[in-house]
Design a protein around this motif. Structure first.
Motif, PDB file in Angstrom:
ATOM      1  N   GLU A 644       1.002  -1.595   0.380  1.00 27.86           N
ATOM      2  CA  GLU A 644       0.201   0.237  -0.215  1.00 27.86           C
ATOM      3  C   GLU A 644       0.925   1.881   0.202  1.00 27.86           C
ATOM      4  OE1 GLU A 644      -3.275   2.479   2.366  1.00 27.86           O
ATOM      5  OE2 GLU A 644      -3.037   0.087   3.230  1.00 27.86           O
ATOM      6  N   VAL A 645       0.631   1.636  -0.781  1.00 30.17           N
ATOM      7  CA  VAL A 645       0.959   3.300  -1.194  1.00 30.17           C
ATOM      8  C   VAL A 645       0.694   4.647  -1.135  1.00 30.17           C
ATOM      9  CG1 VAL A 645       3.381   1.665  -2.522  1.00 30.17           C
ATOM     10  CG2 VAL A 645       1.142   2.962  -3.600  1.00 30.17           C
ATOM     11  N   PHE A 646       0.959   5.249  -1.176  1.00 31.85           N
ATOM     12  CA  PHE A 646       0.479   7.113  -1.037  1.00 31.85           C
ATOM     13  C   PHE A 646       1.048   7.805  -2.554  1.00 31.85           C
ATOM     14  CE2 PHE A 646      -1.662  10.012   0.331  1.00 31.85           C
ATOM     15  CZ  PHE A 646      -1.525  11.850   0.001  1.00 31.85           C
ATOM     16  N   VAL A 647      -0.428   8.203  -2.979  1.00 28.40           N
ATOM     17  CA  VAL A 647       0.356   8.755  -4.290  1.00 28.40           C
ATOM     18  C   VAL A 647       0.324  10.184  -4.750  1.00 28.40           C
ATOM     19  CG1 VAL A 647      -0.039   8.547  -7.068  1.00 28.40           C
ATOM     20  CG2 VAL A 647      -0.084   6.820  -5.668  1.00 28.40           C
ATOM     21  N   HIS A 648       1.749  10.704  -4.435  1.00 25.58           N
ATOM     22  CA  HIS A 648       1.343  12.432  -4.391  1.00 25.58           C
ATOM     23  C   HIS A 648       0.722  13.198  -5.610  1.00 25.58           C
ATOM     24  CE1 HIS A 648       3.909  12.145   0.002  1.00 25.58           C
ATOM     25  NE2 HIS A 648       4.020  11.489  -1.090  1.00 25.58           N
ATOM     26  N   SER A 649       0.935  12.824  -6.339  1.00 27.19           N
ATOM     27  CA  SER A 649       0.036  13.673  -7.421  1.00 27.19           C
ATOM     28  C   SER A 649      -0.869  13.899  -7.324  1.00 27.19           C
ATOM     29  CB  SER A 649       1.035  12.705  -9.249  1.00 27.19           C
ATOM     30  OG  SER A 649       0.057  11.791  -9.007  1.00 27.19           O
ATOM     31  N   VAL A 650      -1.435  12.612  -6.385  1.00 29.93           N
ATOM     32  CA  VAL A 650      -3.347  12.282  -6.875  1.00 29.93           C
ATOM     33  C   VAL A 650      -3.948  12.243  -5.671  1.00 29.93           C
ATOM     34  CG1 VAL A 650      -3.567  11.200  -9.157  1.00 29.93           C
ATOM     35  CG2 VAL A 650      -3.150  10.095  -6.931  1.00 29.93           C
ATOM     36  N   ASN A 651      -2.433  12.670  -4.756  1.00 31.11           N
ATOM     37  CA  ASN A 651      -3.686  12.776  -3.249  1.00 31.11           C
ATOM     38  C   ASN A 651      -3.929  11.595  -2.710  1.00 31.11           C
ATOM     39  OD1 ASN A 651      -2.966  13.797  -0.705  1.00 31.11           O
ATOM     40  ND2 ASN A 651      -5.287  15.439  -0.869  1.00 31.11           N
ATOM     41  N   GLN A 652      -3.576  10.162  -3.422  1.00 32.29           N
ATOM     42  CA  GLN A 652      -4.972   9.216  -3.060  1.00 32.29           C
ATOM     43  C   GLN A 652      -4.025   7.831  -2.246  1.00 32.29           C
ATOM     44  OE1 GLN A 652      -7.832   9.232  -2.816  1.00 32.29           O
ATOM     45  NE2 GLN A 652      -8.495  10.814  -3.645  1.00 32.29           N
ATOM     46  N   LYS A 653      -4.445   7.006  -2.032  1.00 31.37           N
ATOM     47  CA  LYS A 653      -3.669   6.566  -1.409  1.00 31.37           C
ATOM     48  C   LYS A 653      -4.556   4.563  -2.330  1.00 31.37           C
ATOM     49  CE  LYS A 653      -4.764   6.044   2.920  1.00 31.37           C
ATOM     50  NZ  LYS A 653      -5.229   4.967   4.048  1.00 31.37           N
ATOM     51  N   GLY A 654      -3.282   3.840  -2.728  1.00 34.38           N
ATOM     52  CA  GLY A 654      -3.137   2.831  -3.539  1.00 34.38           C
ATOM     53  C   GLY A 654      -2.424   1.939  -3.130  1.00 34.38           C
ATOM     54  N   VAL A 655      -2.417   0.677  -4.565  1.00 32.96           N
ATOM     55  CA  VAL A 655      -1.987  -0.877  -4.471  1.00 32.96           C
ATOM     56  C   VAL A 655      -1.390  -1.257  -5.668  1.00 32.96           C
ATOM     57  CG1 VAL A 655      -2.289  -3.388  -3.344  1.00 32.96           C
ATOM     58  CG2 VAL A 655      -3.827  -1.537  -2.036  1.00 32.96           C
ATOM     59  N   VAL A 656       0.352  -1.370  -4.795  1.00 35.60           N
ATOM     60  CA  VAL A 656       1.255  -1.435  -5.968  1.00 35.60           C
ATOM     61  C   VAL A 656       0.535  -2.851  -7.132  1.00 35.60           C
ATOM     62  CG1 VAL A 656       3.664  -2.431  -7.173  1.00 35.60           C
ATOM     63  CG2 VAL A 656       3.057  -0.026  -4.842  1.00 35.60           C
ATOM     64  N   VAL A 657       0.239  -3.090  -8.110  1.00 33.41           N
ATOM     65  CA  VAL A 657       0.253  -4.139  -9.443  1.00 33.41           C
ATOM     66  C   VAL A 657       1.287  -4.484  -9.643  1.00 33.41           C
ATOM     67  CG1 VAL A 657      -1.109  -4.837 -10.937  1.00 33.41           C
ATOM     68  CG2 VAL A 657      -2.362  -2.654  -9.575  1.00 33.41           C
ATOM     69  N   GLU A 658       2.192  -4.265 -10.514  1.00 34.06           N
ATOM     70  CA  GLU A 658       3.287  -4.626 -11.026  1.00 34.06           C
ATOM     71  C   GLU A 658       4.520  -3.185 -11.173  1.00 34.06           C
ATOM     72  OE1 GLU A 658       3.076  -5.770 -14.533  1.00 34.06           O
ATOM     73  OE2 GLU A 658       1.647  -4.973 -15.161  1.00 34.06           O
ATOM     74  N   ALA A 659       6.069  -4.023 -10.976  1.00 32.52           N
ATOM     75  CA  ALA A 659       7.077  -3.505 -10.593  1.00 32.52           C
ATOM     76  C   ALA A 659       6.704  -2.977 -12.596  1.00 32.52           C
ATOM     77  CB  ALA A 659       7.833  -3.670 -10.520  1.00 32.52           C
ATOM     78  N   LEU A 660       7.517  -1.717 -12.907  1.00 35.15           N
ATOM     79  CA  LEU A 660       6.981  -2.166 -14.861  1.00 35.15           C
ATOM     80  C   LEU A 660       8.679  -1.954 -14.856  1.00 35.15           C
ATOM     81  CD1 LEU A 660       4.163   0.522 -15.588  1.00 35.15           C
ATOM     82  CD2 LEU A 660       4.360  -2.463 -15.750  1.00 35.15           C
ATOM     83  N   GLY A 661       9.536  -1.204 -13.959  1.00 38.33           N
ATOM     84  CA  GLY A 661      10.792  -0.902 -14.403  1.00 38.33           C
ATOM     85  C   GLY A 661      11.628  -0.469 -13.083  1.00 38.33           C
ATOM     86  N   GLN A 662      12.781   0.014 -13.408  1.00 34.94           N
ATOM     87  CA  GLN A 662      13.260  -0.171 -11.785  1.00 34.94           C
ATOM     88  C   GLN A 662      13.099   1.339 -10.913  1.00 34.94           C
ATOM     89  OE1 GLN A 662      17.456   1.739 -12.185  1.00 34.94           O
ATOM     90  NE2 GLN A 662      18.081   1.931 -10.252  1.00 34.94           N
ATOM     91  N   ASP A 663      12.277   2.441 -11.838  1.00 37.70           N
ATOM     92  CA  ASP A 663      11.432   3.136 -11.190  1.00 37.70           C
ATOM     93  C   ASP A 663      10.422   3.463 -11.123  1.00 37.70           C
ATOM     94  OD1 ASP A 663      13.747   4.412  -9.971  1.00 37.70           O
ATOM     95  OD2 ASP A 663      14.630   5.075 -11.249  1.00 37.70           O
ATOM     96  N   GLU A 664       9.142   2.878 -11.962  1.00 39.05           N
ATOM     97  CA  GLU A 664       7.945   3.067 -12.455  1.00 39.05           C
ATOM     98  C   GLU A 664       7.058   1.748 -11.734  1.00 39.05           C
ATOM     99  OE1 GLU A 664       7.201   5.938 -16.247  1.00 39.05           O
ATOM    100  OE2 GLU A 664       7.558   3.761 -16.656  1.00 39.05           O
ATOM    101  N   PHE A 665       5.606   1.844 -11.417  1.00 40.59           N
ATOM    102  CA  PHE A 665       5.305   1.047 -11.040  1.00 40.59           C
ATOM    103  C   PHE A 665       3.684   1.158 -11.579  1.00 40.59           C
ATOM    104  CE2 PHE A 665       8.558   1.667  -7.772  1.00 40.59           C
ATOM    105  CZ  PHE A 665       8.939   0.575  -7.871  1.00 40.59           C
ATOM    106  N   GLN A 666       2.703   0.400 -11.324  1.00 39.50           N
ATOM    107  CA  GLN A 666       1.566   0.625 -11.712  1.00 39.50           C
ATOM    108  C   GLN A 666       0.624   0.090 -10.936  1.00 39.50           C
ATOM    109  OE1 GLN A 666      -0.839  -2.597 -13.696  1.00 39.50           O
ATOM    110  NE2 GLN A 666      -1.392  -1.382 -15.520  1.00 39.50           N
ATOM    111  N   VAL A 667      -0.329   0.844 -10.378  1.00 38.12           N
ATOM    112  CA  VAL A 667      -1.149   1.455  -8.912  1.00 38.12           C
ATOM    113  C   VAL A 667      -2.552   1.445  -9.509  1.00 38.12           C
ATOM    114  CG1 VAL A 667      -0.795   2.658  -7.121  1.00 38.12           C
ATOM    115  CG2 VAL A 667       1.551   2.906  -8.085  1.00 38.12           C
TER     116      VAL A 667
END
Length: 785
Positions: A644-667
């Motif tokens: 569970e992570v907090f996404v600052h750009s949308v000011n909402q909480k979410g859940v990480v679905v998968e890692a897309l690369g070293q620094d990118e994730f699908q949430v």
């Protein structure tokens, strides 16, 4: 379809409504109204009445005083008849009244009050301003055709004026002539048969000459037209006839204009009659502090603080009645003059009023069904014509009712089974009640029989009720108690009045064991009810205190948020000021360096100046405010799918679905999947638990920062909708299945806007107004998908 109107005093209520109508047409419409058994019609009636009450609140009143009963005049104009001045003025007045009503409705913005039924009526009103102007340009307020109505009429009236002046001048000369003065009974000018004459003494008839038109009752005075003005009088009469003929032409021309617009006038008249009828009901509702109840389609009746409209407000005692959901029959017991019959009449009268579109004096949460007929057996009048006793008269009426009732009927019995042997009367009353209930009808009955109390106690679809009696004061309180049968109170009253205790005890021994058990049961129920009432009052007091505390906390939170926003803005402005000052200083330094470079070009190059400026720029303090101290930037190796992570750009909480690369994730954020960079994420927790533990922790985390209600009071509709949209997303992420939107009562515009938005929102499954304990019509409860 049958209705019992007279015993329930429905016609007296109609008179009260009729007195609120502005025109005879509106009064006639009230006289014609009868209750409807159609659910859709009743809903339409009540919706129209509710709109009228809204319009009264917004505009104070509606100008309908100019409406006249012009129907017969318009029909006569259509078939070629001639309308007189008064009829034409009535038509102009009605046209003006229609335009005023139409204009008034257009002044009310649809966002403030939609009023679809009233607007639908008034938008059909034809202006017909040209006809009104034409009538008013020809006829004045006193009903006189004006000179400017036509050039010939103006010429004729000028000629009439000249002739009258000549006649007056000639006669005045005669009055001043001494020769004629002695012959006159009085030196005055008068008229007989539209001719100017002078009163002359009988004995001077031959000497005076002229034409005799009349004489006094004694015969001593003759009213003579002198020969010198006969010609002038003849000419005057000719001009008066010409005037009447010209006026007839003008009236005929105006009548033909009315005939051309006859269809529009008749339609306008029908609409204005309907609007006047609606506003009469609305004024009655405002006068009685009444409401338009909700209509149930399952037979549910719920009356909150219902007040009989014919009892003075300072004397009426409100009652609460519920039936239909669990109870098909209510059996009311209690002392005489305690209010049983008033309760019975109130229920029946409210059914008739609602099904006629009249508002009822009750609270807003009231609900009424639509009955196919209301049948009442009330009163003890004997049928003298048929030589029937009281019992026979009642029974004859009941037999007639039993032949026509159905599953949607409301049946009212006053003192059912009275007037005959108590044992037989009670048995017959129970049999009648069972028959009516088997037919599916709703029934309310008053009685003195203990057997009916037991019947209501044991029957699953019946309930006891009673009118309260204060033994201390020996007077009824007129309060209705549902669920508690009435006690006889005979022993208690006897004791209070001083009857010896040994006599009371001897009387109690005469009662059967069943009667004693019944009295004991009633006493126990009364005690339990009083205890429950005290607990309810205590619970309501605590709830009110909790609500006040919650409102106080909300106000404090709002105040803190405002203060925090103010401090952040102050810090931002201070930072911006520092940045601006630093940039200005940098420009000054650079300017001095360039001047120095121009003076010594061999000693300093341009790229060196640029490097110096870059150093100055790097020294400028950052304007961006730091995030909350509790937040920290995530590290790539710390975040895994399921966290569970907090996404600052949308000011909402979410859940990480998968890692897309070293620094990118699908949430996953609510229903939305999005790509997010590592620097935009803040880890809140590791992969959630499964099963009940997961649900519990998820709900706990989700509801930490999202309240279960949103207060929108005082906001505009557009502002409120923006807040609701964000709040619903937060509430869904928080795991709420139901939220409350507080919009207040007010004019109803905010409530309408909120509900219209909810109706279209993808995340809203359904919504409703709050119940009595949830804030009533000032709150909308939304169920989320």
């Amino acid at each position: 379809m049958e209705w019992t109107l007279k015993p329930l005093e429905f016609n007296q209520v109609k008179e009260m409504v009729k007195n609120q109508a502005s025109s005879q047409l509106g009064k006639a419409k009230v006289d014609e109204i009868t209750p409807s058994s159609s659910i859709e019609e009743v809903k339409q009636y009540l919706q129209a009445t509710a709109e009228g009450m809204d319009l009264l609140r917004l505009k104070g009143d509606v100008p309908l005083g100019g409406i006249r009963s012009i129907g017969s005049s318009v029909r006569r104009a259509k078939i070629g008849g001639l309308l007189n001045e008064a009829e034409l003025l009535d038509i102009a007045s009605t046209i003006l009244a229609g335009r005023k009503v139409k204009s008034l409705l257009r002044q009310v913005e649809e966002e403030t009050a939609p009023l679809p039924i009233l607007r639908g009526y008034t938008e059909q009103i034809e202006s017909l301003e040209h006809l009104e102007r034409e009538i008013e340009s020809c006829i004045d307020d006193q009903g006189t055709v004006l000179d400017q109505a036509s050039p010939p009429l103006a010429r004729i009236r000028r000629s009439i004026g000249d002739l009258r002046q000549q006649i007056q001048h000639t006669l005045n000369q005669m009055l001043r002539n001494s020769h004629y003065l002695k012959m006159m009974q009085e030196p005055i000018i008068t008229q007989r048969h539209d001719r100017y004459v002078i009163p002359v003494k009988q004995e001077y008839r031959a000497q005076f000459g002229g034409i005799v038109h009349d004489q006094s009752s004694s015969g001593a005075t003759l009213f003579i037209e002198p020969e010198s003005i006969v010609h002038l009088n003849n000419r005057l009469r000719e001009q008066e006839l010409a005037e009447a003929k010209e006026i007839e032409k003008i009236l005929m021309r105006l009548t033909s204009l009315v005939a051309e617009e006859a269809d529009h006038l008749e339609r306008n008249l029908s609409i204005l009659q309907e609007v006047d009828f609606i506003m009469a009901k609305a004024r009655f509702g405002a006068m009685m502090k009444a409401v338009c109840p909700a209509i149930s389609e399952d037979g549910t009746m719920r009356l909150k603080r219902a007040r009989h409209p014919l009892i003075p407000p300072d004397q009426v005692v409100p009652i609460d009645v519920e039936m239909g959901e669990r109870h098909q029959a209510i059996i009311i017991t209690g002392p005489n003059t305690g209010g049983k019959t008033v309760t019975l009449k109130t229920i029946g009268l409210f059914a008739l009023m609602v099904q006629s579109g009249f508002p009822i004096p009750a609270e807003e949460e009231s609900i009424m069904p639509v009955f196919s007929g209301v049948f009442a057996d009330i009163g003890d009048e004997q049928s003298i014509e048929q030589n029937l006793s009281t019992f026979s008269s009642h029974l004859t009426n009941i037999i007639r009712m039993l032949k026509v009732i159905d599953e949607r009927s409301l049946v009212l019995f006053d003192e059912l089974g009275a007037g005959t042997d108590p044992a037989e009367g009670a048995a017959l009353a129970i049999a009648i009640l069972e028959y009516v209930m088997e037919r599916g009808s709703s029934v309310v009955a008053t009685t003195h029989y203990s057997e009916l109390k037991l019947f209501a106690h044991h029957h699953p679809r019946a309930v006891n009720a009673s009118v309260e009696f204060d033994v201390e004061t020996l007077r009824p309180t007129y309060r209705l108690l549902i669920g508690v049968p009435g006690r006889s109170n005979a022993f208690a009253i006897s004791s209070r009045l001083g009857l010896p205790p040994q006599i009371i005890e001897a009387a109690k021994k005469q009662l059967s064991s069943d009667e004693n058990r019944l009295e004991e049961m009633i006493a126990a129920l009364t005690v339990d009810r009083k205890a429950a009432e005290e607990e309810r009052k205590n619970a309501e007091r605590l709830r009110n205190e909790a609500e006040e505390l919650l409102l106080d906390l909300k106000k404090q939170m709002e105040s803190w948020e405002e203060e925090k926003a103010r401090l952040r803005e102050k810090a931002r402005l201070e930072a911006k000021s520092i940045v601006t000052s630093a940039q200005r200083e940098a420009e000054e330094v650079l300017k001095e360096l360039r001047e120095w470079a121009r003076a010594r070009p061999q000693e300093l190059k341009e790229h060196e100046l640029i490097a110096v400026k870059k150093r100055l720029d790097d020294a400028v303090p950052q304007m961006q405010l730091p995030r909350k101290t509790s937040q920290r930037v995530a590290v790539a190796e710390e975040i895994k799918p399921g966290d569970e992570v907090f996404v600052h750009s949308v000011n909402q909480k979410g859940v990480v679905v998968e890692a897309l690369g070293q620094d990118e994730f699908q949430v996953q954020v609510g229903f939305l999947k999005m790509k997010a960079h590592l620097r935009d994420l803040e880890k809140r927790s590791s992969k959630p638990e499964t099963g009940a533990a997961k649900a519990t922790s998820s709900i706990k985390r989700s509801t930490d920062h999202v309240p279960p209600e949103l207060d929108l009071r005082g906001k505009m509709v557009e502002e409120a909708i923006m807040e609701i949209d964000k709040y619903l997303d937060d509430a869904i992420l928080a795991g709420y299945k139901q939220v409350a939107l507080i919009h207040g009562k007010g004019t109803g515009a905010l409530r309408s806007g909120v509900q219209e938005f909810l109706r279209k929102h993808r995340s809203v499954k359904s919504f409703r107004l709050g119940s009595h304990g949830e804030g009533g019509s000032g709150v909308t409860i939304a169920e989320l998908r």
